[in-house]
Design a protein around this motif. Structure first.
Motif, PDB file in Angstrom:
ATOM      1  N   HIS A  10     -79.332 -51.073 -37.662  1.00 22.59           N
ATOM      2  CA  HIS A  10     -79.958 -50.567 -38.886  1.00 22.59           C
ATOM      3  C   HIS A  10     -81.047 -49.552 -38.569  1.00 22.59           C
ATOM      4  O   HIS A  10     -81.947 -49.810 -37.767  1.00 22.59           O
ATOM      5  CB  HIS A  10     -80.560 -51.763 -39.639  1.00 22.59           C
ATOM      6  CG  HIS A  10     -81.395 -51.389 -40.816  1.00 22.59           C
ATOM      7  ND1 HIS A  10     -80.901 -50.774 -41.949  1.00 22.59           N
ATOM      8  CD2 HIS A  10     -82.728 -51.552 -41.042  1.00 22.59           C
ATOM      9  CE1 HIS A  10     -81.869 -50.586 -42.818  1.00 22.59           C
ATOM     10  NE2 HIS A  10     -82.988 -51.036 -42.289  1.00 22.59           N
ATOM     11  N   TYR A  37     -70.314 -59.812 -47.683  1.00 30.60           N
ATOM     12  CA  TYR A  37     -71.315 -58.882 -47.177  1.00 30.60           C
ATOM     13  C   TYR A  37     -71.255 -57.586 -47.982  1.00 30.60           C
ATOM     14  O   TYR A  37     -70.172 -57.071 -48.275  1.00 30.60           O
ATOM     15  CB  TYR A  37     -71.088 -58.594 -45.693  1.00 30.60           C
ATOM     16  CG  TYR A  37     -71.348 -59.805 -44.828  1.00 30.60           C
ATOM     17  CD1 TYR A  37     -72.638 -60.107 -44.388  1.00 30.60           C
ATOM     18  CD2 TYR A  37     -70.318 -60.679 -44.486  1.00 30.60           C
ATOM     19  CE1 TYR A  37     -72.893 -61.235 -43.629  1.00 30.60           C
ATOM     20  CE2 TYR A  37     -70.559 -61.818 -43.732  1.00 30.60           C
ATOM     21  CZ  TYR A  37     -71.850 -62.087 -43.306  1.00 30.60           C
ATOM     22  OH  TYR A  37     -72.098 -63.219 -42.564  1.00 30.60           O
ATOM     23  N   ILE A  39     -75.487 -56.575 -36.001  1.00 31.67           N
ATOM     24  CA  ILE A  39     -75.966 -55.706 -37.071  1.00 31.67           C
ATOM     25  C   ILE A  39     -76.886 -54.639 -36.490  1.00 31.67           C
ATOM     26  O   ILE A  39     -77.733 -54.942 -35.641  1.00 31.67           O
ATOM     27  CB  ILE A  39     -76.711 -56.545 -38.128  1.00 31.67           C
ATOM     28  CG1 ILE A  39     -75.748 -57.540 -38.782  1.00 31.67           C
ATOM     29  CG2 ILE A  39     -77.379 -55.664 -39.181  1.00 31.67           C
ATOM     30  CD1 ILE A  39     -76.441 -58.648 -39.556  1.00 31.67           C
ATOM     31  N   LEU A  81     -78.021 -54.139 -45.856  1.00 31.50           N
ATOM     32  CA  LEU A  81     -76.939 -55.103 -45.668  1.00 31.50           C
ATOM     33  C   LEU A  81     -77.386 -56.429 -46.271  1.00 31.50           C
ATOM     34  O   LEU A  81     -78.447 -56.950 -45.913  1.00 31.50           O
ATOM     35  CB  LEU A  81     -76.616 -55.278 -44.183  1.00 31.50           C
ATOM     36  CG  LEU A  81     -75.622 -56.393 -43.828  1.00 31.50           C
ATOM     37  CD1 LEU A  81     -74.276 -56.164 -44.477  1.00 31.50           C
ATOM     38  CD2 LEU A  81     -75.466 -56.502 -42.314  1.00 31.50           C
ATOM     39  N   THR A 123     -81.287 -56.802 -43.731  1.00 30.74           N
ATOM     40  CA  THR A 123     -82.002 -55.683 -43.130  1.00 30.74           C
ATOM     41  C   THR A 123     -83.361 -55.504 -43.792  1.00 30.74           C
ATOM     42  O   THR A 123     -83.591 -55.943 -44.921  1.00 30.74           O
ATOM     43  CB  THR A 123     -81.198 -54.384 -43.276  1.00 30.74           C
ATOM     44  OG1 THR A 123     -80.854 -54.191 -44.655  1.00 30.74           O
ATOM     45  CG2 THR A 123     -79.943 -54.423 -42.428  1.00 30.74           C
ATOM     46  N   MET A 167     -72.296 -53.213 -39.384  1.00 30.99           N
ATOM     47  CA  MET A 167     -72.060 -54.483 -38.705  1.00 30.99           C
ATOM     48  C   MET A 167     -70.763 -54.389 -37.926  1.00 30.99           C
ATOM     49  O   MET A 167     -69.822 -53.695 -38.314  1.00 30.99           O
ATOM     50  CB  MET A 167     -72.027 -55.635 -39.706  1.00 30.99           C
ATOM     51  CG  MET A 167     -70.941 -55.554 -40.755  1.00 30.99           C
ATOM     52  SD  MET A 167     -71.118 -56.906 -41.955  1.00 30.99           S
ATOM     53  CE  MET A 167     -69.444 -56.951 -42.638  1.00 30.99           C
TER      54      MET A 167
END
Length: 270
Positions: free
Chosen positions: A146, A213, A144, A152, A164, A133
């Protein structure tokens, strides 16, 4: 071979408190109880408000090279883009999203080229997941990115949300309503490096005061329940992130994880 791998692995960011515009971050990675070497890595760049986790794969030390290379290449691309003239406010979000997309494609192309130079066929060779992120503007949203099955999570107001989606055959089978036997959980649909093309999942997230997070490899969440993870994140403060990361690693080991384990926590201001 194990000794050579252990000697070449290098943690990209120290396990220390890092102060970002959005809050405080801390990361911890552990070889786990079974593996002889750690192919996970993480990176925290306070000056960019960038946090990344990668879980490498490949024979000998290829996995650890892949995870470090992916992170380093993406970081360098974003740093260069950030140093250039800032776009107008109306274009900032599009510019940030485009930058992330191009950064991931750039890193994958370089890693793919290395695999081919090492005579690896399409779809083979070293590879890695990549989840991270980035907050390009103070007080702005998170962007974000991925690839793979690292995760995440966001813990907000007592609720844990997985931001995610696992890019695995197992997850694909679940979503398709397939019955047992399902594919193995670790069969990736895509990763950084083995294939010419990669399509990162990209999204934005508005930050709220007090958010926590968690970026982690599958060695952390694979054998543990969301409730167990949430119970630890519920205790997270700006001062105790090292202990919370240690508790997450201990939880994964206790629950039977057989992989490397990586946890990075970000506790937002407020």
């Amino acid at each position: 071979m194990a000794g050579d791998t252990l000697s070449t692995w290098k943690q990209l960011s120290p396990s220390a408190l890092h102060h970002l515009d959005m809050g405080v971050a801390f990361g911890l990675t552990d070889v786990g109880t079974i593996r002889e070497a750690n192919q996970d890595n993480f990176f925290i760049a306070p000056e960019l408000a960038l946090v990344v986790v990668a879980d490498g794969m490949g024979g000998h030390d290829a996995g650890e090279i892949a995870s470090a290379d992916a992170i380093t290449l993406v970081h360098g691309f974003i740093r260069t883009a950030q140093s250039q003239a800032a776009p107008a406010a109306t274009d900032a979000a599009l510019h940030a999203m485009t930058t992330l997309h191009d950064a991931v494609e750039f890193a994958n192309e370089r890693m793919y080229r290395t695999n081919r130079a090492n005579h690896q066929p399409e779809g083979a060779g070293m590879g890695t997941t990549l989840t991270g992120m980035w907050q390009p503007a103070p007080h702005g949203p998170l962007f974000i990115f991925h690839v793979g099955d690292s995760r995440l999570y966001c813990f907000r107001h007592g609720r844990l949300t997985q931001l995610t989606r696992d890019q695995t055959l197992y997850q694909q089978a679940l979503e398709a309503g397939m019955k047992e036997p399902l594919p193995a959980r670790n069969l990736l649909l895509q990763a950084m490096g083995p294939a010419r093309d990669v399509k990162p999942d990209l999204q934005t997230q508005v930050v709220a005061p007090g958010d926590v997070y968690l970026l982690c490899s599958d060695g952390l969440y694979g054998n543990s329940t969301p409730e167990a993870i949430a119970g630890i994140l519920a205790r997270a403060t700006s001062d105790n992130l090292p202990q919370c990361c240690a508790d997450l690693v201990a939880m994964a080991k206790r629950d039977g994880s057989r992989d490397n384990i990586t946890a990075v926590l970000v506790r937002c201001n407020g």
